[in-house]
Design an enzyme around this catalytic site. Sequence first.
Site, PDB file in Angstrom:
ATOM      1  N   HIS A 288       0.932  -1.183  -0.023  1.00  0.00           N
ATOM      2  CA  HIS A 288       0.012   0.040  -0.076  1.00  0.00           C
ATOM      3  C   HIS A 288       0.811   1.139   0.153  1.00  0.00           C
ATOM      4  CE1 HIS A 288      -3.165   2.647   1.278  1.00  0.00           C
ATOM      5  NE2 HIS A 288      -3.944   2.000   1.043  1.00  0.00           N
ATOM      6  N   ASP A 345      -7.854  -5.285   0.233  1.00  0.00           N
ATOM      7  CA  ASP A 345      -8.235  -5.874  -1.022  1.00  0.00           C
ATOM      8  C   ASP A 345      -7.907  -7.456  -0.954  1.00  0.00           C
ATOM      9  OD1 ASP A 345      -9.480  -3.915  -2.110  1.00  0.00           O
ATOM     10  OD2 ASP A 345      -7.750  -3.115  -3.073  1.00  0.00           O
TER      11      ASP A 345
END
Length: 409
Positions: A288, A345
């Site tokens: 991320h 996700d």
Amino acid sequence: MSQEVRIVTSGKVIQSPCGPIVHGLEDVLVKTTTISDIDGRNGILWYRGYRIEDLANNSTYEEVVHLILYGKLPNKRELEDLKTRLASNRDLHPATVDVIKALAKADPMFALEAAVATEGAYDEDNLKLADALRSGRYKETEKALALRIAEKLIAKLPTIVAYHYRFSRGLDVVRPRSDLGHSANFLFMFFGKEPDPLAVRAVDLYLVLHADHEIPASTFTALVIGATLSDLYSVIAGAIGALKGPLHGGANEAAVKSYLEIGDPAKAKDVVEAATKPGGPRLMGVGHRVYKAYDPRARIFKGLVEDYVKKFGDPQKLYAIASSIEQAVLSHPYFQQRRLFPNVDFWSGIVFYYMGIPYEYFTPLFAMSRVVGWTAHVIEYWDNNRLFRPRACYVGPHDLQYVPIEKRE
Ligand code: ACO
């Protein structure tokens, strides 16, 4: 924290003849906000000062909508009023239904963009607000109107997504039901039957976890459009366009597809190893830009996936495969050194897949949630609006000799 906008050049800086360029605006501050905050080093997310864990465990999406739009958690009466307003705004203009039908075979994100723009053209409040913004009459009354329009958008996006799914499969649409909450009504319109409570909880939790995340690309797109004093529906249509890109929304779809391809938890270690090799495929749902710790949203959603597979099983071993990948990632020096952890996700697509929601509707679900953050940031920015107008460093030639077309080679 300083109130002024300042530029930090600790991100990826490119030297140019005009000075340093902050590539991708990484770490550039563009506004102050009281909506959400991220501590990427320690993996903490707050909405309006509340930890995401507290909200995820105790609040519905409707409560979070109230918190994000109005700055406070609602009391019982405020929540009931908001739910009533949302339920009364779920229906679409007939022109919007026609647009969705015309795009039945297209990717639902195209339909979502087009349907939102169409709905905006027919919403008198939207046109009234745009007028007020343009004539400099944006005061408390207009802000209240903007918040009501935000509620309409939040109410209508699930109907657009569900109608598109029904049209795409040649099914009759299922009209919204005002006696159902936001997430239950979405599932009812989508599948046309009373939803399982755990499926409702899964959708609602997903919506809570994605409601805002400071200024990713789609929220920045929303701000850029909003700052031109366009209208609130155009803001959302543009933000949906930004979310559609695979570098932003869509990684949960890619993650589930990769688990299906792997097919066996025993193969996870090799797949993780391959991702560490130069030029190897990236592991989807891992890493991320902001979180350099385990994404707090991923930890919360993982719990939901566990409850779901306990109740309904794990027929395609998606949870087992994801767990093996996670173990291998967390213990591998490559991922440890780069501070790469599972992100939200990594887990969220598994439940949607098992619920029977086709992959292409995963990103629309993201939009259904983030619409509250997009509208809230734009309304916040309108309190002190300034057009975004960055500069580019021109590195081409000047004053070239103009050659008439008949003399050009
Ligand atoms: N698998 C393997 N290696 C990775 C991964 C991954 N998923 N992500 C980053 N790396 C490696 C890079 O190869 C790079 O290695 P190097 O230093 O040897 O060159 C290093 O980690 C840093 O990578 P960057 O691309 O600079 O990191 P950035 O912060 O730009 O990327 C991103 C963040 C785009 C999310 C990235 O981690 C990625 O592509 N992940 C997979 C896609 C994904 O899950 N996206 C969803 C994000 S969450 C959301 O949008 C809701």
